[in-house]
Design an enzyme around this catalytic site. Structure first.
Site, PDB file in Angstrom:
ATOM      1  N   LYS A 127       0.894  -1.025   0.038  1.00 19.29           N
ATOM      2  CA  LYS A 127      -0.001  -0.144  -0.011  1.00 19.29           C
ATOM      3  C   LYS A 127       0.777   1.329   0.102  1.00 19.29           C
ATOM      4  CE  LYS A 127      -3.768  -2.201   2.671  1.00 19.29           C
ATOM      5  NZ  LYS A 127      -5.007  -2.335   1.909  1.00 19.29           N
ATOM      6  N   ARG A 173      -6.861  -7.928 -10.117  1.00 14.19           N
ATOM      7  CA  ARG A 173      -7.508  -9.214 -10.261  1.00 14.19           C
ATOM      8  C   ARG A 173      -9.182  -8.965 -10.774  1.00 14.19           C
ATOM      9  NH1 ARG A 173     -10.376  -9.438  -5.664  1.00 14.19           N
ATOM     10  NH2 ARG A 173      -9.199  -8.706  -3.912  1.00 14.19           N
TER      11      ARG A 173
HETATM   12  P1  ADP Z   1      -7.860  -4.008   3.101  1.00 18.03           P
HETATM   13  O1  ADP Z   1      -6.638  -4.249   2.105  1.00 18.03           O
HETATM   14  O2  ADP Z   1      -7.146  -4.610   4.548  1.00 18.03           O
HETATM   15  O3  ADP Z   1      -9.098  -4.512   2.958  1.00 18.03           O
HETATM   16  P2  ADP Z   1      -8.396  -1.131   2.767  1.00 18.03           P
HETATM   17  O4  ADP Z   1      -7.197  -0.228   2.614  1.00 18.03           O
HETATM   18  O5  ADP Z   1      -8.904  -1.715   1.357  1.00 18.03           O
HETATM   19  O6  ADP Z   1      -7.858  -2.456   3.564  1.00 18.03           O
HETATM   20  O7  ADP Z   1      -9.453  -0.778   3.556  1.00 18.03           O
HETATM   21  C1  ADP Z   1     -10.689  -1.662   4.068  1.00 18.03           C
HETATM   22  C2  ADP Z   1     -11.834  -0.486   4.427  1.00 18.03           C
HETATM   23  O8  ADP Z   1     -11.478   0.135   5.625  1.00 18.03           O
HETATM   24  C3  ADP Z   1     -12.429   0.249   3.520  1.00 18.03           C
HETATM   25  O9  ADP Z   1     -13.228  -0.210   2.538  1.00 18.03           O
HETATM   26  C4  ADP Z   1     -12.865   1.335   4.545  1.00 18.03           C
HETATM   27  O10 ADP Z   1     -14.206   0.835   4.941  1.00 18.03           O
HETATM   28  C5  ADP Z   1     -12.027   1.426   5.664  1.00 18.03           C
HETATM   29  N1  ADP Z   1     -10.938   2.567   5.355  1.00 18.03           N
HETATM   30  C6  ADP Z   1      -9.793   2.500   5.003  1.00 18.03           C
HETATM   31  N2  ADP Z   1      -9.127   3.540   4.945  1.00 18.03           N
HETATM   32  C7  ADP Z   1      -9.772   4.442   5.486  1.00 18.03           C
HETATM   33  C8  ADP Z   1      -9.863   5.816   5.820  1.00 18.03           C
HETATM   34  N3  ADP Z   1      -8.641   6.425   5.721  1.00 18.03           N
HETATM   35  N4  ADP Z   1     -10.536   6.504   6.659  1.00 18.03           N
HETATM   36  C9  ADP Z   1     -11.816   5.896   6.739  1.00 18.03           C
HETATM   37  N5  ADP Z   1     -12.066   4.487   6.406  1.00 18.03           N
HETATM   38  C10 ADP Z   1     -11.145   3.889   5.919  1.00 18.03           C
END
Ligand code: ADP
Length: 650
Positions: A116, A296
């Protein structure tokens, strides 16, 4: 186009890929583990190759074995599905080194988006908005805490290697930062073998909106957005396309950003760019930020297919086989609205515990697309994700598509396994959701109302009793009874932990009176259809000793044989059983060891969580019946306790 492809996956996505391949005249090779010998994807494919044991590491993650299977069967390309090896750049290289085509992006593109922090740096350079925060290299706790102060609380700590919400902690105030950092790092180390983190500003009223992109290695188009804000523990539950409240201006801005992200890394195939959106005050083109890119096909791709009319798997096969992008951006448009609900075998009232079991009956309603990797008679095994199906609906309007979803969920018939249908149904009829007021906190805020265990009413119970006695289809009707002396008997049923007795009086083959909890229910058959107190009866199936009434998303009743009652007591209080299928992570108890109530006896790892199993009382460990490292079914005996006196005597 390819002549033959191998699908390096299982379950619904393997079946989904096979379906399109077949339509295109492409032969398919399935791979399967010991646990999947009789699986649907194996039955559907033209050929199938056994690749090892049930654990993913012994089969679906064995890159070399899978490549060898492709070579053996003359496949020219490998479709990875999602999960397993789909985002593993080493696998892509192994596939290509064998002279085969990987149906997906290049290893370099996957690597660019793999972590990330690196992905965020790259996107920042490409001019894609990223969530304000710190994603630099100085990972000392002091520096990170200073970065959090500079960003402003609340902040979110994220594992750079993260996925599935693991290694993620929201921190409200500076005093909590150090402890949250430590626990996020340690979770990330266990889950990903990488404890590096980044810090992000917590976005208020966050919405998860992602854009489907498709590239040919140079250029890319987008296929609009999906809103995946309905989440529980950062896991998607219901997805939709397009996003409610989306403006043309914001859609264009997000689409452009997503295309830029894909083109920056020379993306080829289907991918998804995930954005976090500030939903606190409507949607605005300034209020979205890149989170990550999934390189993907996504689980929720069908909602995009429903509104664009594109078969994304067909596009994947065409582009991977060397054709150009099938469509230009201006040839794409949105038609109507679509929802997808993820139907799982899980016990929602018990904290969404993953469940296993044999599907004794499985039927999906017409009017919805059901993508499923299982059929009646198949097992939901403890080795894999307990998904039963994805239910997808489409309508010209959002309200219409949602009504169809709600109706489709009501008419799904699953017997033999607990499901999350009632939970999904409650969401599909949630008022705020219907108004399009979605954010990632919706489920948590209303969790109590959404998680109600259905309670059968007297009519449901009466119907179950009739089915149990074989009276619905007449097979249990005793001929030669006399009208002047009605036959009366008691039917014993169990729903959950509750035993229910039903007094049943036979008035004729088409008429019964049933007394349930002091209330009389009149069952009458009229023109072949059963009526209960004048209302038409829901569908019901009898499979062995199980009756499932398809009311309230499925009510299951066990038929209790009165002669066998004693054996079905309250259970063995001395036996510590696995509450769900999982991996025995640790066994702390040794035979002969004295334990006190509350001592940890074992740790079970199931579906991304660790569960401690505690001693229910003081006692001595009589037997340890499982081994650490073993995969066990729900109800498997793990440890037996005995009283201290018993050991003294023995
Ligand atoms: P992972 O790869 O573990 O799934 P993500 O980065 O895709 O993590 O984030 C998963 C979820 O967490 C997002 O869909 C959102 O709901 C929440 N989230 C992520 N970043 C933020 C943020 N900066 N502020 C609020 N919620 C967040």
């Amino acid at each position: 186009m390819f002549d033959t492809i191998l699908i390096a996956n299982r379950g619904e996505i393997a079946c989904r890929v096979i379906e399109t391949a077949r339509r295109l005249g492409v032969r398919t090779v399935a791979v399967f583990s010991d646990a999947d010998r009789g699986a649907k994807h194996v039955a559907l494919a033209d050929r199938a190759v056994h690749i090892g044991g049930p654990a993913p590491a012994d089969s679906y993650l064995r890159a070399e074995r899978i490549v060898a299977a492709a070579l053996e069967t003359g496949a020219q390309a490998i479709h990875p599905g999602y999960g397993f090896l789909s985002e593993n750049p080493d696998f892509v290289e192994a596939v290509e080194a064998a002279g085969l085509t990987f149906i997906g992006p290049s290893a370099d593109a996957i690597r660019a988006m793999g972590l990330k922090d690196a992905a965020k740096k790259l996107m920042e350079k490409a001019g894609v908005p990223v969530v304000p925060g710190y994603h630099g290299d100085n990972l000392s706790p002091d520096h990170l805490s200073g970065a959090a102060d500079a960003i402003g609380y609340p902040v979110l700590i994220k594992a750079v290697a993260g996925g599935g919400g693991k290694g993620m902690r929201r921190v409200e105030r500076p005093a909590d930062f150090a402890a949250a950092l430590e626990s996020a790092c340690s979770e990330a180390r266990t889950a990903f073998g990488n404890d590096a983190v980044l810090i992000e500003k917590w976005i208020e009223k966050p919405r998860h909106i992602e854009v489907q992109v498709f590239g040919d290695g140079t250029r890319a188009v987008h296929l609009y957005e999906r809103d995946c804000s309905l989440q529980r523990r950062h896991q998607k539950v219901i997805e939709e396309a397009p996003a409610p409240g989306m403006t043309e201006e914001m859609r264009a801005a997000m689409g452009q950003a997503a295309v830029r992200a894909a083109e920056t890394i020379g993306y080829s195939g289907a991918g998804t760019v995930e954005f976090i959106v500030d939903g606190s005050d409507g949607l605005s083109p300034e209020g979205f930020w890149f989170m990550e890119m999934n390189t993907r096909l996504q689980v929720e791709h069908p909602v995009t297919e429903a509104i664009t009319g594109v078969d994304l798997v067909e596009w994947q096969l065409r582009v991977a086989s060397g054709e150009g992008l099938p469509c230009q951006q201006d040839e794409l448009s949105i038609n109507g609205h679509s929802f997808e609900a993820r139907l799982y075998a899980e016990d929602v009232p018990k904290g969404f515990l993953p469940a296993t079991g044999r599907l004794r009956h499985l039927a999906f309603p017409a009017g919805a697309r059901a993508d499923s990797g299982v059929r009646t008679g198949d097992d939901i095994s403890p080795h894999y994700d307990p998904m039963i199906a994805k239910i997808i609906t489409h309508g010209t309007t959002r309200a219409g598509a949602l009504r169809r979803l709600s109706s489709a969920l009501e008419h799904c018939e699953v017997a033999g396994c607990v499901t999350n249908l009632a939970f999904l149904g409650a969401l599909a009829t949630h008022e705020g959701f219907a108004r399009g007021e979605v954010d990632t906190g919706l489920i948590d805020r209303d969790i109590d109302a959404l998680v109600v265990a259905p309670a059968p009413g007297p009519r449901d119970i009466a119907l179950a009793a009739l089915a149990a006695e074989g009276l619905l289809d007449g097979t249990g009707f005793v001929d030669g009874f006399s009208m002047w002396a009605p036959l009366t008997r008691t039917v014993q049923l169990r729903h959950g932990d509750t035993d229910i007795a039903v007094r049943l009086t036979t008035l004729g083959p088409d008429a019964y009176d049933l007394v349930v909890e002091g209330q009389t229910v009149q069952a009458r058959r009229d023109a072949g259809r059963w009526q209960l107190d004048g209302q038409s009866a829901p569908r019901v199936v009898l499979t062995g000793d199980l009756v499932t009434v398809f009311a309230q998303y499925g009510l299951a009743f066990r038929i209790i044989d009165p002669l066998a009652r004693d054996g079905l007591g309250a259970g063995d209080a001395d036996l510590i059983e696995a509450p769900m299928p999982g991996l025995v992570k640790a066994l702390d108890a040794r035979p002969g060891q004295a334990v006190t109530k509350g001592d940890r006896l074992a740790v079970l790892e199931a579906m991304k969580m660790e569960h401690s199993l505690l001693a229910p009382r003081d006692g001595v460990v009589a037997e340890v019946l499982a081994e650490a490292g073993a995969q066990v079914e729900a109800g498997a005996a793990l440890i037996r306790l005995e009283d201290e006196e018993e050991t003294g005597e023995g």
